[in-house]
Design an enzyme around this catalytic site. Sequence first.
Site, short mmCIF file in Angstrom:
data_model
loop_
_atom_site.label_atom_id
_atom_site.label_comp_id
_atom_site.label_asym_id
_atom_site.label_seq_id
_atom_site.Cartn_x
_atom_site.Cartn_y
_atom_site.Cartn_z
N ARG A 5 42.19 47.97 19.52
CA ARG A 5 42.94 48.29 18.36
C ARG A 5 43.23 49.61 17.77
O ARG A 5 43.12 50.11 16.60
CB ARG A 5 41.97 47.80 17.36
CG ARG A 5 41.79 46.08 17.27
CD ARG A 5 42.87 45.67 16.42
NE ARG A 5 42.82 43.99 16.63
CZ ARG A 5 42.49 43.53 15.82
NH1 ARG A 5 42.00 43.92 14.48
NH2 ARG A 5 42.44 42.10 15.81
N TYR B 205 41.42 29.40 17.49
CA TYR B 205 42.26 29.57 16.06
C TYR B 205 43.35 28.13 15.92
O TYR B 205 43.36 27.83 14.94
CB TYR B 205 42.99 30.68 16.42
CG TYR B 205 42.51 32.03 16.03
CD1 TYR B 205 42.16 32.46 14.81
CD2 TYR B 205 42.07 32.89 17.37
CE1 TYR B 205 41.54 33.68 14.20
CE2 TYR B 205 41.35 34.14 16.71
CZ TYR B 205 41.11 34.39 15.45
OH TYR B 205 40.50 35.59 15.05
N ARG C 13 54.51 50.12 9.62
CA ARG C 13 54.18 48.91 9.17
C ARG C 13 54.95 48.51 7.70
O ARG C 13 55.54 47.39 7.63
CB ARG C 13 52.83 48.45 8.98
CG ARG C 13 52.44 47.14 9.08
CD ARG C 13 50.94 46.70 8.79
NE ARG C 13 50.61 46.72 7.33
CZ ARG C 13 49.45 46.34 6.98
NH1 ARG C 13 48.45 45.53 7.48
NH2 ARG C 13 49.18 46.73 5.62
N ASP D 80 49.81 40.77 18.85
CA ASP D 80 48.64 40.26 18.73
C ASP D 80 48.47 38.83 19.58
O ASP D 80 49.54 38.31 20.18
CB ASP D 80 48.84 39.64 17.19
CG ASP D 80 47.40 39.07 16.85
OD1 ASP D 80 46.65 40.34 16.45
OD2 ASP D 80 47.00 38.41 16.80
O1 CP3 Z 1 45.98 48.45 19.43
C1 CP3 Z 1 45.99 47.49 20.08
O2 CP3 Z 1 44.69 47.33 20.33
C2 CP3 Z 1 46.92 46.69 20.17
C3 CP3 Z 1 47.04 45.55 19.43
C4 CP3 Z 1 46.31 44.38 18.80
C5 CP3 Z 1 46.12 43.73 17.86
N1 CP3 Z 1 45.47 42.72 17.85
C6 CP3 Z 1 46.85 44.24 16.71
C7 CP3 Z 1 46.53 43.59 15.10
C8 CP3 Z 1 45.32 43.69 19.80
C9 CP3 Z 1 44.95 43.99 21.24
C10 CP3 Z 1 44.99 42.48 19.13
C11 CP3 Z 1 44.12 41.43 19.65
C12 CP3 Z 1 43.58 40.50 18.76
N2 CP3 Z 1 44.10 39.88 17.70
C13 CP3 Z 1 42.14 39.88 19.07
C14 CP3 Z 1 41.45 40.11 20.19
C15 CP3 Z 1 40.65 41.39 20.00
C16 CP3 Z 1 39.19 41.28 18.97
O3 CP3 Z 1 39.66 41.86 17.93
O4 CP3 Z 1 38.51 40.41 19.11
C17 CP3 Z 1 41.95 38.89 17.99
C18 CP3 Z 1 40.81 37.80 17.88
C19 CP3 Z 1 43.07 38.89 17.18
C20 CP3 Z 1 43.47 38.10 16.04
C21 CP3 Z 1 43.66 38.91 14.69
N3 CP3 Z 1 44.69 39.63 14.52
C22 CP3 Z 1 43.00 39.09 13.65
C23 CP3 Z 1 41.31 38.44 13.62
C24 CP3 Z 1 43.29 39.76 12.79
C25 CP3 Z 1 43.09 39.96 11.26
C26 CP3 Z 1 41.88 41.09 11.26
C27 CP3 Z 1 42.10 42.54 11.07
O5 CP3 Z 1 41.96 43.37 11.76
O6 CP3 Z 1 42.99 42.62 9.89
C28 CP3 Z 1 44.49 40.42 13.23
C29 CP3 Z 1 45.67 41.26 12.75
C30 CP3 Z 1 45.80 42.46 13.59
N4 CP3 Z 1 46.06 42.41 14.93
C31 CP3 Z 1 46.13 43.71 12.99
C32 CP3 Z 1 46.44 44.59 14.16
C33 CP3 Z 1 46.53 46.04 14.20
C34 CP3 Z 1 45.95 44.11 11.70
C35 CP3 Z 1 47.20 43.70 10.67
C36 CP3 Z 1 47.59 44.86 9.69
O7 CP3 Z 1 48.21 45.70 10.05
O8 CP3 Z 1 47.40 44.56 8.77
#
Ligand code: CP3
Length: 341
Positions: free
Chosen positions: A21, A148, A34, A71
């Site tokens: 992340r 999910y 964003r 994502d």
């Molecule tokens: O920088 C990176 O790692 C690349 C981008 C990336 C994102 N999601 C962007 C993101 C990656 C590799 C993921 C994978 C992801 N997404 C996983 C597997 C890894 C893990 O964390 O276990 C999972 C389970 C998800 C599902 C997901 N996406 C959730 C549960 C959430 C909400 C939780 C949160 O952190 O807000 C997201 C949103 C998300 N995906 C964000 C980002 C940067 C936050 C969104 C925002 O900008 O508000």
Amino acid sequence: MIFLDACRGKKTPYTPVWMMRQAGRYLPEYMEVRKSAGDFLGLCHDPQKACEVSLQPVDILGVDAAIVFTDILVVPLEMGMELQFIKGEGPFFPKPIETMQDIEALSIEKAAINLEYVYETIRLIRGRLAADKALIGFCGSPWTLATYMIEGQGSKTYAKVKKLIYTDPALMHALLTKITAVLKLYMENQIKSGIHVAMIFDSWAAALEEDAYFEFSWKYMKEISSFIKTNYPQIPVIMFPKGISGYLDRIDGDFDVFAVDWSTPMELAVEKLGDRYVLQGNMEPTRLYSKEAIKSGVEHIIHVTKDKKHIFNLGHGILPDIPVENAQYFIDLVQTLTKKV
Ligand code: CP3
């Protein structure tokens, strides 16, 4: 390239480092892009902007690899499921999978084609990424995606999806098989678009007891990694099953790097897997709140992995309120302390 060399188990001038992340809300530059994209999914759908945020951690922090900004949940979205990201709560599927008809309605080939915006993001990143930095592409594991798709959102008990594996395993396998088919095409297209390394995130691995884990998750992850290693042997594969320290004796398969989550002692991962796979990880992400905690965490991991093949990372994603200065300290410290003289 140092990151690729490390994935292949070759000696490197220092231990390469990146953060799960790493393109995210702790970076003010990310928040700015964003905002201009509207919302999170808007950003995922805009290859120019997604490329820009993917490169930010490389340019700002000097990490050794970029990861494609997207994502794991864009795959169920493009298979035909409505997806929303609700502020403060995370992802939400308003119409979760319930029946065999719901599974039959999901698309395979069309989903892989509809994900074109991810492939375009990859091509744009490769056009701008320095020659000594690697690009990681990824997907969620079939189990984590299916969870999910059935629960509709994050869950504490996983009761809906687990009810299904014990009452109607055939239905669950039908869904997992379909997701696996899409993910093979998706990863193949990512490889053709220019990723150097493929990673599979199994964030909800720990929801399953041991036998169920190997039947409903690991089997399908291995199917995807074998597909990649058979057809694209030059692409290293990283597997990240989160929270399964009790099951390490049964980990096998054709992949290169095992990503160790923060709850698994690195000592245990070294003992069980360190001779067979490169290990990645596993600093506890909340250590990034304190420089002292970062230093002792890094020193401990260096000590434990000293005779093994290793890539530095956090043991899960960086949190949104981590000071950038501390993230920078972590990256610099790893690159300095692991330098071979
Ligand atoms: O920088 C990176 O790692 C690349 C981008 C990336 C994102 N999601 C962007 C993101 C990656 C590799 C993921 C994978 C992801 N997404 C996983 C597997 C890894 C893990 O964390 O276990 C999972 C389970 C998800 C599902 C997901 N996406 C959730 C549960 C959430 C909400 C939780 C949160 O952190 O807000 C997201 C949103 C998300 N995906 C964000 C980002 C940067 C936050 C969104 C925002 O900008 O508000």
